[in-house]
Write an enzyme that holds these catalytic residues in place. Structure first.
Site, PDB file in Angstrom:
ATOM      1  N   VAL A 176      60.580  71.877 -83.183  1.00 18.54           N
ATOM      2  CA  VAL A 176      61.665  71.406 -84.066  1.00 18.54           C
ATOM      3  C   VAL A 176      61.739  72.258 -85.328  1.00 18.54           C
ATOM      4  O   VAL A 176      62.817  72.647 -85.787  1.00 18.54           O
ATOM      5  CB  VAL A 176      61.474  69.912 -84.413  1.00 18.54           C
ATOM      6  N   GLY A 177      60.565  72.619 -85.857  1.00 19.25           N
ATOM      7  CA  GLY A 177      60.524  73.440 -87.081  1.00 19.25           C
ATOM      8  C   GLY A 177      61.213  74.779 -86.906  1.00 19.25           C
ATOM      9  O   GLY A 177      61.986  75.227 -87.760  1.00 19.25           O
ATOM     10  N   TYR A 193      49.766  57.243 -80.419  1.00 18.44           N
ATOM     11  CA  TYR A 193      50.870  57.980 -81.065  1.00 18.44           C
ATOM     12  C   TYR A 193      51.906  56.998 -81.593  1.00 18.44           C
ATOM     13  O   TYR A 193      52.389  57.110 -82.722  1.00 18.44           O
ATOM     14  CB  TYR A 193      51.478  58.906 -80.025  1.00 18.44           C
ATOM     15  N   ASP A 237      54.299  58.176 -63.684  1.00 18.62           N
ATOM     16  CA  ASP A 237      55.700  58.310 -64.103  1.00 18.62           C
ATOM     17  C   ASP A 237      55.867  58.038 -65.595  1.00 18.62           C
ATOM     18  O   ASP A 237      56.840  58.425 -66.199  1.00 18.62           O
ATOM     19  CB  ASP A 237      56.577  57.292 -63.348  1.00 18.62           C
TER      20      ASP A 237
HETATM   21  P1  NAP Z   1      55.008  70.888 -81.951  1.00 17.52           P
HETATM   22  O1  NAP Z   1      55.893  71.918 -81.342  1.00 17.52           O
HETATM   23  O2  NAP Z   1      53.783  70.453 -81.246  1.00 17.52           O
HETATM   24  O3  NAP Z   1      54.586  71.405 -83.425  1.00 17.52           O
HETATM   25  C1  NAP Z   1      53.658  70.658 -84.176  1.00 17.52           C
HETATM   26  C2  NAP Z   1      53.593  71.280 -85.531  1.00 17.52           C
HETATM   27  O4  NAP Z   1      52.664  70.521 -86.320  1.00 17.52           O
HETATM   28  C3  NAP Z   1      53.100  72.723 -85.508  1.00 17.52           C
HETATM   29  O5  NAP Z   1      53.759  73.481 -86.480  1.00 17.52           O
HETATM   30  C4  NAP Z   1      51.623  72.565 -85.854  1.00 17.52           C
HETATM   31  O6  NAP Z   1      51.064  73.704 -86.483  1.00 17.52           O
HETATM   32  C5  NAP Z   1      51.691  71.415 -86.840  1.00 17.52           C
HETATM   33  N1  NAP Z   1      50.398  70.715 -86.943  1.00 17.52           N
HETATM   34  C6  NAP Z   1      49.772  70.016 -85.960  1.00 17.52           C
HETATM   35  N2  NAP Z   1      48.617  69.526 -86.442  1.00 17.52           N
HETATM   36  C7  NAP Z   1      48.502  69.939 -87.742  1.00 17.52           C
HETATM   37  C8  NAP Z   1      47.543  69.768 -88.764  1.00 17.52           C
HETATM   38  N3  NAP Z   1      46.430  69.050 -88.551  1.00 17.52           N
HETATM   39  N4  NAP Z   1      47.767  70.330 -89.974  1.00 17.52           N
HETATM   40  C9  NAP Z   1      48.892  71.058 -90.198  1.00 17.52           C
HETATM   41  N5  NAP Z   1      49.865  71.248 -89.277  1.00 17.52           N
HETATM   42  C10 NAP Z   1      49.656  70.705 -88.055  1.00 17.52           C
HETATM   43  O7  NAP Z   1      55.826  69.560 -82.279  1.00 17.52           O
HETATM   44  P2  NAP Z   1      57.400  69.289 -82.208  1.00 17.52           P
HETATM   45  O8  NAP Z   1      57.764  68.999 -80.794  1.00 17.52           O
HETATM   46  O9  NAP Z   1      58.119  70.342 -82.975  1.00 17.52           O
HETATM   47  O10 NAP Z   1      57.492  67.889 -83.006  1.00 17.52           O
HETATM   48  C11 NAP Z   1      57.863  67.875 -84.345  1.00 17.52           C
HETATM   49  C12 NAP Z   1      58.012  66.413 -84.728  1.00 17.52           C
HETATM   50  O11 NAP Z   1      58.993  65.796 -83.892  1.00 17.52           O
HETATM   51  C13 NAP Z   1      56.732  65.607 -84.540  1.00 17.52           C
HETATM   52  O12 NAP Z   1      56.551  64.722 -85.644  1.00 17.52           O
HETATM   53  C14 NAP Z   1      56.971  64.833 -83.256  1.00 17.52           C
HETATM   54  O13 NAP Z   1      56.239  63.619 -83.250  1.00 17.52           O
HETATM   55  C15 NAP Z   1      58.450  64.613 -83.313  1.00 17.52           C
HETATM   56  N6  NAP Z   1      59.087  64.385 -81.998  1.00 17.52           N
HETATM   57  C16 NAP Z   1      58.978  65.334 -81.021  1.00 17.52           C
HETATM   58  C17 NAP Z   1      59.587  65.098 -79.782  1.00 17.52           C
HETATM   59  C18 NAP Z   1      59.511  66.111 -78.665  1.00 17.52           C
HETATM   60  O14 NAP Z   1      59.980  65.799 -77.562  1.00 17.52           O
HETATM   61  N7  NAP Z   1      58.966  67.291 -78.887  1.00 17.52           N
HETATM   62  C19 NAP Z   1      60.300  63.914 -79.561  1.00 17.52           C
HETATM   63  C20 NAP Z   1      60.399  62.993 -80.602  1.00 17.52           C
HETATM   64  C21 NAP Z   1      59.782  63.239 -81.820  1.00 17.52           C
HETATM   65  P3  NAP Z   1      50.448  74.898 -85.564  1.00 17.52           P
HETATM   66  O15 NAP Z   1      51.614  75.504 -84.858  1.00 17.52           O
HETATM   67  O16 NAP Z   1      49.793  75.806 -86.533  1.00 17.52           O
HETATM   68  O17 NAP Z   1      49.480  74.223 -84.611  1.00 17.52           O
HETATM   69  O1  GFB Z   2      57.907  64.748 -71.528  1.00 17.90           O
HETATM   70  P1  GFB Z   2      56.985  63.824 -70.860  1.00 17.90           P
HETATM   71  O2  GFB Z   2      55.603  64.301 -70.558  1.00 17.90           O
HETATM   72  O3  GFB Z   2      56.787  62.524 -71.707  1.00 17.90           O
HETATM   73  O4  GFB Z   2      57.710  63.353 -69.493  1.00 17.90           O
HETATM   74  P2  GFB Z   2      57.542  61.127 -71.768  1.00 17.90           P
HETATM   75  C1  GFB Z   2      56.936  62.697 -68.540  1.00 17.90           C
HETATM   76  C2  GFB Z   2      57.774  62.427 -67.297  1.00 17.90           C
HETATM   77  O5  GFB Z   2      58.048  63.687 -66.642  1.00 17.90           O
HETATM   78  C3  GFB Z   2      56.959  61.598 -66.350  1.00 17.90           C
HETATM   79  C4  GFB Z   2      57.342  63.708 -65.376  1.00 17.90           C
HETATM   80  O6  GFB Z   2      57.827  60.839 -65.548  1.00 17.90           O
HETATM   81  C5  GFB Z   2      56.241  62.669 -65.546  1.00 17.90           C
HETATM   82  O7  GFB Z   2      55.833  62.175 -64.248  1.00 17.90           O
HETATM   83  N1  GFB Z   2      56.828  65.059 -65.122  1.00 17.90           N
HETATM   84  C6  GFB Z   2      57.048  65.768 -63.992  1.00 17.90           C
HETATM   85  C7  GFB Z   2      56.096  65.803 -65.969  1.00 17.90           C
HETATM   86  N2  GFB Z   2      56.445  66.958 -64.060  1.00 17.90           N
HETATM   87  C8  GFB Z   2      55.851  67.016 -65.300  1.00 17.90           C
HETATM   88  C9  GFB Z   2      55.093  68.012 -65.974  1.00 17.90           C
HETATM   89  O8  GFB Z   2      54.831  69.103 -65.445  1.00 17.90           O
HETATM   90  N3  GFB Z   2      54.668  67.732 -67.250  1.00 17.90           N
HETATM   91  C10 GFB Z   2      54.932  66.532 -67.842  1.00 17.90           C
HETATM   92  N4  GFB Z   2      54.487  66.336 -69.114  1.00 17.90           N
HETATM   93  N5  GFB Z   2      55.635  65.544 -67.230  1.00 17.90           N
HETATM   94  C11 GFB Z   2      56.440  61.234 -74.121  1.00 17.90           C
HETATM   95  C12 GFB Z   2      55.437  60.476 -74.966  1.00 17.90           C
HETATM   96  O9  GFB Z   2      56.783  60.454 -72.999  1.00 17.90           O
HETATM   97  O10 GFB Z   2      57.638  61.467 -74.840  1.00 17.90           O
HETATM   98  C13 GFB Z   2      55.108  61.251 -76.193  1.00 17.90           C
HETATM   99  O11 GFB Z   2      54.250  60.237 -74.217  1.00 17.90           O
HETATM  100  C14 GFB Z   2      56.327  61.857 -76.855  1.00 17.90           C
HETATM  101  O12 GFB Z   2      54.418  60.403 -77.092  1.00 17.90           O
HETATM  102  C15 GFB Z   2      57.376  62.368 -75.892  1.00 17.90           C
HETATM  103  O13 GFB Z   2      56.903  60.964 -77.743  1.00 17.90           O
HETATM  104  C16 GFB Z   2      58.698  62.639 -76.586  1.00 17.90           C
HETATM  105  O14 GFB Z   2      58.959  61.301 -72.098  1.00 17.90           O
HETATM  106  O15 GFB Z   2      57.182  60.331 -70.568  1.00 17.90           O
END
Ligand code: NAP
Ligand code: GFB
Length: 318
Positions: free
Chosen positions: A16-17, A139, A274
């Site tokens: 996201v960053g 989480y 799942d």
């Molecule tokens: P990400 O790609 O895993 O990036 C995590 C970031 O947090 C990285 O810049 C990492 O730095 C930094 N970080 C982790 N631990 C740290 C620590 N102890 N001290 C300082 N920095 C630290 O995450 P993202 O997917 O961009 O998510 C960003 C936000 O969106 C999070 O709050 C997440 O909960 C939220 N969010 C994400 C999703 C999704 O599907 N990805 C969905 C809903 C909400 P480094 O790169 O140096 O490790």
């Molecule tokens: O993105 P994901 O891991 O998280 O998706 P959630 C999981 C779904 O994708 C499950 C299927 O139904 C898995 O069985 N899947 C299929 C896979 N192949 C894969 C694979 O190769 N990798 C992964 N990871 N899944 C997360 C939360 O739930 O949503 C976190 O646990 C976070 O906390 C994230 O908030 C946004 O969508 O299920």
């Protein structure tokens, strides 16, 4: 926001960053100075290291993205780590923002933290209405606490601390490590490796039946900037694609196959979990403010994400 601003983005090197960085660099607003942090700038779980970052940059605004983030399988095996690390980071960022007089903090929740047993579509009022899905309770509770903390800082000190609730996010610069990744980067990485070796079977974990809403990181970035600059409530706001844009994991896998031109067979490993069947969220509150916001079509966003990984897989977070 009118006079000069210093905006600190924690987690600035993540999915996201990086998207926010791409959008603000294209905008080039003269009254906004942006600082994108990685964990190399300091461990935000450590109060003193976090305080030093604030004393160095003197931010007026904070977008708090930094978190321990992962997919279903990583959450299932590390609930305690997700709980503690995120609680520490969140408490340090919010308390130091209060101590140093930051004008506004926008933190990040997730649609996966809502109650497991709930009515659909989910809306912002339902965050605390029951226990989250067991797969990611650590989480989820750490993230829910952000909303409680925001309300407490506002009630006791009048702080403008708010939060957004994105659905699942994907895009360039994602985390492709198969131990910790979300489904989209996990499948992109897997199919990339299959195509490289001429494999003919693409195995997807689970039944493929679960439903998800996926938002392209660049679209989320634009909405995040609107929240930072215009949204004035401490109540969270869901940032998600429309309910009708929800897809099954099977449809997702087919979309990724299409983006790669994969001609082989897609199989489902039903011995794998799942997770949540669905977490359908309503974006009605967002649509009230931004009725005409256009999300990137899913197939276009998937193709761009696949193309980014094909071009950058050697430097990607694998
Ligand atoms: P990400 O790609 O895993 O990036 C995590 C970031 O947090 C990285 O810049 C990492 O730095 C930094 N970080 C982790 N631990 C740290 C620590 N102890 N001290 C300082 N920095 C630290 O995450 P993202 O997917 O961009 O998510 C960003 C936000 O969106 C999070 O709050 C997440 O909960 C939220 N969010 C994400 C999703 C999704 O599907 N990805 C969905 C809903 C909400 P480094 O790169 O140096 O490790
Ligand atoms: O993105 P994901 O891991 O998280 O998706 P959630 C999981 C779904 O994708 C499950 C299927 O139904 C898995 O069985 N899947 C299929 C896979 N192949 C894969 C694979 O190769 N990798 C992964 N990871 N899944 C997360 C939360 O739930 O949503 C976190 O646990 C976070 O906390 C994230 O908030 C946004 O969508 O299920």
């Amino acid at each position: 926001m009118s006079e000069n601003k210093v905006i600190l983005v924690t987690g600035g090197t993540g999915l996201v960053g990086k998207a926010i960085q791409q959008v603000v660099e294209a905008e080039k607003r003269p009254d906004e100075k942006w600082i994108f942090l990685s964990s190399k700038d300091g461990d935000l779980c450590d109060y003193n290291e976090t305080k030093q970052i604030f004393e160095k940059h003197h931010p007026t605004h904070v977008i708090h993205l930094a978190a321990m983030v992962g997919g279903l399988f990583h959450n299932m095996s590390h609930n305690l780590d997700f709980l503690r690390k995120n609680m520490h980071m969140n408490d340090n960022i919010l308390h130091i923002s209060f101590e140093t007089g930051v004008v506004k903090v926008v933190s990040c929740l997730s649609t996966c933290i809502f109650p497991d047993k709930t009515d659909y579509p989910i809306n912002e009022t339902m965050v605390h209405n029951g226990p989250p899905h067991p797969s990611n309770f650590g989480y989820s509770y750490a993230k829910r606490l952000i909303d409680i903390q925001n309300k407490a800082y506002h009630q006791q000190h009048g702080c403008m601390f708010t939060s957004v609730i994105p659905c699942n996010v994907f895009g360039p610069h994602d985390n492709y490590n198969l131990e910790s990744s979300h489904v989209i980067p996990g499948l992109i990485r897997k199919l990339h490796d299959i195509m490289k070796t001429g494999g003919e079977t693409f195995t997807v974990m689970g039944t493929g039946k679960p439903l998800r809403q996926f938002i392209y990181s660049l679209d989320l970035a634009k909405l995040f900037l609107w929240v930072l600059r215009e949204y004035q409530e401490t109540e969270p706001i869901i940032l998600s694609v429309d309910e009708k844009s929800e897809v099954s994991i099977k449809e997702l896998a087919e979309e990724i196959g299409k983006a790669y031109g994969f001609q082989g067979k897609i199989e489902f490993d039903t011995t794998k979990a799942d997770g949540q069947y669905k977490k359908t969220a309503s974006n009605a509150k967002l649509r009230k403010f931004l009725p005409d916001f256009e999300f990137t079509p899913f197939s276009v966003a998937i193709k761009e994400s696949v193309d980014w990984y094909k071009a950058n897989h050697e430097i990607a977070r694998n």
